[in-house]
Design a protein around this motif. Sequence first.
Motif, short mmCIF file in Angstrom:
data_model
loop_
_atom_site.label_atom_id
_atom_site.label_comp_id
_atom_site.label_asym_id
_atom_site.label_seq_id
_atom_site.Cartn_x
_atom_site.Cartn_y
_atom_site.Cartn_z
N VAL A 73 -4.59 -88.52 0.45
CA VAL A 73 -5.12 -87.39 1.06
C VAL A 73 -3.35 -86.71 0.94
N THR A 74 -3.20 -85.88 0.67
CA THR A 74 -2.29 -85.18 0.27
C THR A 74 -2.07 -83.58 1.06
N TYR A 85 -1.48 -83.04 -9.78
CA TYR A 85 -2.07 -82.49 -9.97
C TYR A 85 -1.94 -80.86 -10.30
N THR A 86 -2.97 -79.89 -10.69
CA THR A 86 -3.06 -79.35 -10.75
C THR A 86 -3.80 -77.89 -10.15
N PRO A 87 -4.12 -76.86 -10.57
CA PRO A 87 -4.81 -75.82 -9.54
C PRO A 87 -5.97 -76.02 -10.14
N HIS A 145 -14.29 -85.79 -6.33
CA HIS A 145 -14.74 -84.68 -5.46
C HIS A 145 -13.00 -84.25 -6.01
N LEU A 146 -12.10 -83.18 -6.07
CA LEU A 146 -11.00 -82.89 -5.85
C LEU A 146 -11.18 -81.81 -4.55
N ASN A 204 3.32 -76.73 -4.81
CA ASN A 204 3.94 -78.07 -4.19
C ASN A 204 2.28 -78.81 -5.17
N LEU A 205 0.98 -78.51 -4.87
CA LEU A 205 0.28 -79.48 -5.50
C LEU A 205 0.72 -79.39 -7.36
#
Length: 325
Positions: free
Chosen positions: A50-51, A130-132, A102-103, A124-125
């Motif tokens: 969880v982020t 990670y990337t969008p 899944h993300l 911030n992601l």
Amino acid sequence: MIVSQHKLSWSLVGATIGTLLASTAHAAPPEQRHNQVDGWFRMLLGQHEVTALYDGYVDLDTQLLSGMNAEQIRERLDSLFIDSENGVQTAVNAFLVHTGDHLVLVDAGSAACFGPTLGHVADNLRASGYTPEDVDTVLMTHLHPDHVCGLTDSDGNVVYPNAELRVSQTDADYWLSEEQAAAAPEDMQPFFAMARDAVAPYQQAEQMATFQPGDELMEGIDALDTAGHTPGHASFQFHNGDNELLVWGDIVHSHGVQFANPDVAIEFDSDQQQATEARRNTMGAAAQEAWWVAGAHMPFPGIGHVIEDGDGYRWLPVEFGPIRE
């Protein structure tokens, strides 16, 4: 004579060292650094990662609250050392959950819809690693601009091109309706337009689907009915063995007031009585079941537990620490 010269030499050395130490001790420090760390926080919950993602903050006027008078609200906030003179600093958070398969992003922040203090979810992601493009599912708790505008960039392009957007049917029927917008007060009509604009490219790409309360959105993720703040406001329960995470959206806006008195509503609630009932029911269940909770407007990172406290509740925030597998 030699002894005297040595004494003189050591005196000079001592004086020189003293001068150097004095000059060093009084040297001005570097300028203050007012930049903050990147706005993300990570924890493991069973096999789920969880982020929390910080979008920014907004100062909410306490006059938006109802159910307590102004003096009671001020006294309550003062007791918690919360400065409310110019509005209470209120975070806007989104949450990224890696289930293994899944993300999933819950809410997308405000992008450019509101002022310079907001709009940082996507950045911030990326900062979190990670990337969008990695996100395959975006779940919306509701379609208010501070949650939905981050779906697109300033040019109206999708930010999450590989994601399916999931929206509650009731909220979609309300916020995406031009008829509802036309019937709404004039100052509310921009909210409808921002929601329509944010989801439009996902609709056009056939990457948007609706859900009903109680639906299992994918294995281990259920949509819960917490309507009241908006007609179709939903919360999401993530199940992972004995671990439970409830991402509850806008159940709480003013943590300093509404935990102690869940009957306090906010002007943004579509149905204040229904929102109050949803808040009491959700807080009660979270406390009784010891769920982890993630809140969009809780102080960042917005993750913690709800604990019973007299006739109300209190918030126990997550403790910062290393990732423990």
